[in-house]
Design an enzyme around this catalytic site. Structure first.
Site, PDB file in Angstrom:
ATOM      1  N   GLN A 163       5.089 -10.653  -2.895  1.00 49.65           N
ATOM      2  CA  GLN A 163       4.386 -10.464  -1.623  1.00 49.65           C
ATOM      3  C   GLN A 163       3.356 -11.543  -1.329  1.00 49.65           C
ATOM      4  O   GLN A 163       3.125 -11.881  -0.175  1.00 49.65           O
ATOM      5  CB  GLN A 163       3.703  -9.093  -1.650  1.00 49.65           C
ATOM      6  CG  GLN A 163       3.153  -8.631  -0.329  1.00 49.65           C
ATOM      7  CD  GLN A 163       2.909  -7.138  -0.359  1.00 49.65           C
ATOM      8  OE1 GLN A 163       3.796  -6.346  -0.083  1.00 49.65           O
ATOM      9  NE2 GLN A 163       1.701  -6.744  -0.726  1.00 49.65           N
ATOM     10  N   GLU A 205      -1.213 -11.864   6.573  1.00 52.14           N
ATOM     11  CA  GLU A 205      -2.472 -12.245   5.934  1.00 52.14           C
ATOM     12  C   GLU A 205      -2.798 -13.725   6.115  1.00 52.14           C
ATOM     13  O   GLU A 205      -3.654 -14.270   5.421  1.00 52.14           O
ATOM     14  CB  GLU A 205      -2.434 -11.855   4.456  1.00 52.14           C
ATOM     15  CG  GLU A 205      -2.297 -10.347   4.282  1.00 52.14           C
ATOM     16  CD  GLU A 205      -2.359  -9.891   2.845  1.00 52.14           C
ATOM     17  OE1 GLU A 205      -2.421 -10.751   1.947  1.00 52.14           O
ATOM     18  OE2 GLU A 205      -2.343  -8.665   2.615  1.00 52.14           O
ATOM     19  N   ASP A 242       0.803 -11.724  -6.163  1.00 52.88           N
ATOM     20  CA  ASP A 242       0.876 -10.277  -6.001  1.00 52.88           C
ATOM     21  C   ASP A 242       2.357  -9.976  -5.897  1.00 52.88           C
ATOM     22  O   ASP A 242       2.985 -10.229  -4.868  1.00 52.88           O
ATOM     23  CB  ASP A 242       0.132  -9.805  -4.750  1.00 52.88           C
ATOM     24  CG  ASP A 242       0.315  -8.304  -4.500  1.00 52.88           C
ATOM     25  OD1 ASP A 242       0.904  -7.626  -5.368  1.00 52.88           O
ATOM     26  OD2 ASP A 242      -0.126  -7.815  -3.437  1.00 52.88           O
ATOM     27  N   GLU A 291      -0.806  -9.610  -9.943  1.00 54.79           N
ATOM     28  CA  GLU A 291      -1.089  -8.263  -9.443  1.00 54.79           C
ATOM     29  C   GLU A 291       0.206  -7.462  -9.335  1.00 54.79           C
ATOM     30  O   GLU A 291       1.221  -7.977  -8.876  1.00 54.79           O
ATOM     31  CB  GLU A 291      -1.761  -8.392  -8.078  1.00 54.79           C
ATOM     32  CG  GLU A 291      -2.124  -7.093  -7.399  1.00 54.79           C
ATOM     33  CD  GLU A 291      -2.684  -7.342  -6.015  1.00 54.79           C
ATOM     34  OE1 GLU A 291      -2.510  -6.473  -5.146  1.00 54.79           O
ATOM     35  OE2 GLU A 291      -3.282  -8.416  -5.791  1.00 54.79           O
ATOM     36  N   ASP A 318      -3.109  -2.669  -8.633  1.00 53.26           N
ATOM     37  CA  ASP A 318      -3.422  -2.319  -7.243  1.00 53.26           C
ATOM     38  C   ASP A 318      -2.806  -0.962  -6.927  1.00 53.26           C
ATOM     39  O   ASP A 318      -3.473   0.066  -7.023  1.00 53.26           O
ATOM     40  CB  ASP A 318      -2.897  -3.407  -6.305  1.00 53.26           C
ATOM     41  CG  ASP A 318      -3.031  -3.045  -4.828  1.00 53.26           C
ATOM     42  OD1 ASP A 318      -3.801  -2.117  -4.504  1.00 53.26           O
ATOM     43  OD2 ASP A 318      -2.369  -3.677  -3.984  1.00 53.26           O
ATOM     44  N   LYS A 343      -9.793  -1.674  -3.155  1.00 52.18           N
ATOM     45  CA  LYS A 343      -9.562  -1.547  -1.716  1.00 52.18           C
ATOM     46  C   LYS A 343     -10.260  -0.279  -1.226  1.00 52.18           C
ATOM     47  O   LYS A 343      -9.905   0.827  -1.645  1.00 52.18           O
ATOM     48  CB  LYS A 343      -8.060  -1.468  -1.419  1.00 52.18           C
ATOM     49  CG  LYS A 343      -7.295  -2.754  -1.697  1.00 52.18           C
ATOM     50  CD  LYS A 343      -5.804  -2.550  -1.476  1.00 52.18           C
ATOM     51  CE  LYS A 343      -5.035  -3.861  -1.595  1.00 52.18           C
ATOM     52  NZ  LYS A 343      -3.564  -3.649  -1.519  1.00 52.18           N
ATOM     53  N   ARG A 372      -6.946  -5.548   3.274  1.00 53.15           N
ATOM     54  CA  ARG A 372      -5.617  -4.990   3.472  1.00 53.15           C
ATOM     55  C   ARG A 372      -4.861  -5.897   4.433  1.00 53.15           C
ATOM     56  O   ARG A 372      -5.458  -6.716   5.125  1.00 53.15           O
ATOM     57  CB  ARG A 372      -5.670  -3.566   4.056  1.00 53.15           C
ATOM     58  CG  ARG A 372      -6.351  -2.518   3.215  1.00 53.15           C
ATOM     59  CD  ARG A 372      -5.840  -2.394   1.801  1.00 53.15           C
ATOM     60  NE  ARG A 372      -4.453  -2.057   1.611  1.00 53.15           N
ATOM     61  CZ  ARG A 372      -3.996  -0.865   1.217  1.00 53.15           C
ATOM     62  NH1 ARG A 372      -4.861   0.125   0.994  1.00 53.15           N
ATOM     63  NH2 ARG A 372      -2.711  -0.658   1.017  1.00 53.15           N
ATOM     64  N   SER A 373      -3.556  -5.721   4.496  1.00 54.06           N
ATOM     65  CA  SER A 373      -2.764  -6.575   5.389  1.00 54.06           C
ATOM     66  C   SER A 373      -3.061  -6.287   6.856  1.00 54.06           C
ATOM     67  O   SER A 373      -2.965  -7.171   7.706  1.00 54.06           O
ATOM     68  CB  SER A 373      -1.270  -6.411   5.100  1.00 54.06           C
ATOM     69  OG  SER A 373      -0.899  -5.053   5.148  1.00 54.06           O
ATOM     70  N   LYS A 394     -10.124 -11.147  -2.797  1.00 49.77           N
ATOM     71  CA  LYS A 394      -8.827 -11.491  -2.224  1.00 49.77           C
ATOM     72  C   LYS A 394      -8.870 -11.091  -0.755  1.00 49.77           C
ATOM     73  O   LYS A 394      -8.889  -9.909  -0.431  1.00 49.77           O
ATOM     74  CB  LYS A 394      -7.711 -10.742  -2.960  1.00 49.77           C
ATOM     75  CG  LYS A 394      -6.331 -11.292  -2.698  1.00 49.77           C
ATOM     76  CD  LYS A 394      -5.272 -10.524  -3.459  1.00 49.77           C
ATOM     77  CE  LYS A 394      -4.890  -9.258  -2.729  1.00 49.77           C
ATOM     78  NZ  LYS A 394      -3.581  -8.721  -3.171  1.00 49.77           N
TER      79      LYS A 394
END
Length: 434
Positions: A163, A205, A242, A291, A318, A343, A372-373, A394
């Protein structure tokens, strides 16, 4: 004068054009705070509940009017009258009011919006920066950024299973310089992609989403961009992934099925083969962080991955930990991972967020504060990263205002801290032996 007099929520849009919440908190003194709530695309199954309306005739079912109503009609009544400085009491009151283990009644998005707005109102009342209010007098560490410059998986239409492909400018002397290095590499990468006739459109992102010929093509291209920008891979700038492995893990067959994103002919790996593959990449490239290298429920796989690679890279949980101290405690006890991604909307309050960070630190785990995205212009996570002296953040690539808002806030904080500010770079990866 610091008593909460009003709480108000409204529906706004996030960076993907989907609805989310914005909450405002007012006090007797006129002090005011506003919080906006992010949203994820690849979400862990154990995350706190993000309450959506489900009405397909409105925003495709993604409306948040139920959560807005819960703030305005239920939560507001419960928290009005509290001292805005009593963050823990307010957060605990909302948790009790919800009464479910996953905030499924009121919605973690409703509760989090209030939690953030309360903290901002308290900082406004005290006339101090948010990071100082949350972290106290010892707040000083600027985080080493993990910059997601290639988006794959669920964050783009690129045919790559992983990702995020991240650069980590851990060799920089200051955060300001780290940001400059990242921006220069980002633009160098764009030139390389153009020269190859690859797309330079960006994903959720802010990273590029080209049609690479697999993972290693992506990595080699990033390394070329680092060098083209004048930096040395493995000395100035490191790499991170990730994998978001739960997104392509087949639970029935118990395999990591790369064909989901990479198409026919891509690899299908067992847990052991997945670990072997990640180890090959670590031995070949200057990777420092991975991740979600294993599925969120593959505890045996996580333990093996940590045993094999935990001294060379930080295996970050995560979806595996979902910012929840219960899962983190189990991971610590079973020696799974050595880092947790933080998060705020996975757990739903600032109090619980800081609880997770503290538990991680006490166990020798690192804590990576994350976006977050689906983001907004809210920059609270920048303040949280500094407040907690987390050392790592991040928050996306070097494009899109929803990502840059966090970087710019960190630049402001670095300026405000002046000579006290510390950028620890590689020292922020204190869980590694290399």
């Amino acid at each position: 004068m610091s008593i909460i007099t009003d709480v108000y929520a409204r529906e706004v849009l996030d960076s993907r054009g989907n609805p989310t919440l914005e909450v405002e908190v007012y006090t007797e003194s006129g002090a005011f705070g506003r919080g906006m709530v992010p949203s994820g695309a690849s979400t862990g199954e154990h995350e706190a509940v993000e309450l959506r309306d489900g009405d397909k005739s409105r925003y495709g079912g993604l409306g948040t009017q139920k959560a807005v109503d819960n703030v305005n009609n239920i939560i507001a009544e419960a928290v009005i009258g509290y001292d805005v400085r009593d963050q823990q009491a307010i957060d605990r009151a909302m948790i009790a009011l919800d009464g479910t283990p996953n905030k499924g009644k009121l919605g973690a998005n409703a509760i989090l919006g209030v939690s953030i707005a309360v903290a901002r109102a308290a900082a406004d009342y005290l006339e101090i920066p948010l990071y100082s209010y949350l972290g106290g007098f010892n707040t000083k560490v600027l985080p080493t950024p993990m910059m997601n410059i290639i988006n794959g998986g669920s964050h783009s239409d690129a045919p790559i299973a992983f990702q995020e492909f991240m650069i980590v400018p851990a060799g920089a002397p200051t955060f300001k310089e780290a940001l400059r290095w990242g921006a220069e590499i980002f633009h160098a990468l764009k030139k390389i992609l153009k020269s190859r006739g690859l797309a330079t459109a960006v994903g959720d992102e802010g990273g590029f989403a080209p049609r690479f010929d697999g993972t290693e093509d992506g990595v080699e291209t990033i390394l070329a961009a680092i060098e083209a920008a004048g930096y040395v891979p493995g000395k100035d700038v490191f790499l991170g992934f990730d994998c978001a492995s739960s997104e392509f893990y087949d639970k029935e067959r118990k395999v990591y099925d790369y064909t989901k994103f990479e198409g026919e002919g891509a690899a299908v790996r067992t847990a052991d083969e997945q670990i072997d593959y990640l180890e090959e990449l670590v031995n070949k490239y200057p990777i420092i962080t991975i991740e979600d290298g294993m599925d969120e429920n593959d505890w045996d796989g996580w333990k093996k991955l940590t045993e094999r690679l935990g001294k060379k890279v930080q295996p970050v949980g995560d979806d595996f930990f979902v910012t929840n101290t219960s899962y983190l405690e189990k991971g610590i006890n079973e020696a799974c991972a050595n880092s947790i991604l933080i998060k705020v909307n996975q757990i739903g309050t600032l109090t619980e967020t800081f609880d997770a960070i503290e538990m991680a630190k006490e166990a020798g785990y690192t804590a990576v504060v994350s976006h977050r995205s689906g983001e907004t212009e809210d920059s609270t996570i920048a303040d949280i990263a500094v407040a907690a002296n987390a050392g790592q953040i991040k928050t996306g690539s070097l494009s899109r205002t929803d990502r840059i808002a966090k970087y710019n806030q960190l630049l402001r904080i670095e300026d405000q801290l002046g000579e006290v500010a510390e950028y620890r770079g590689l020292k922020s990866f204190y869980n590694l032996s290399k």
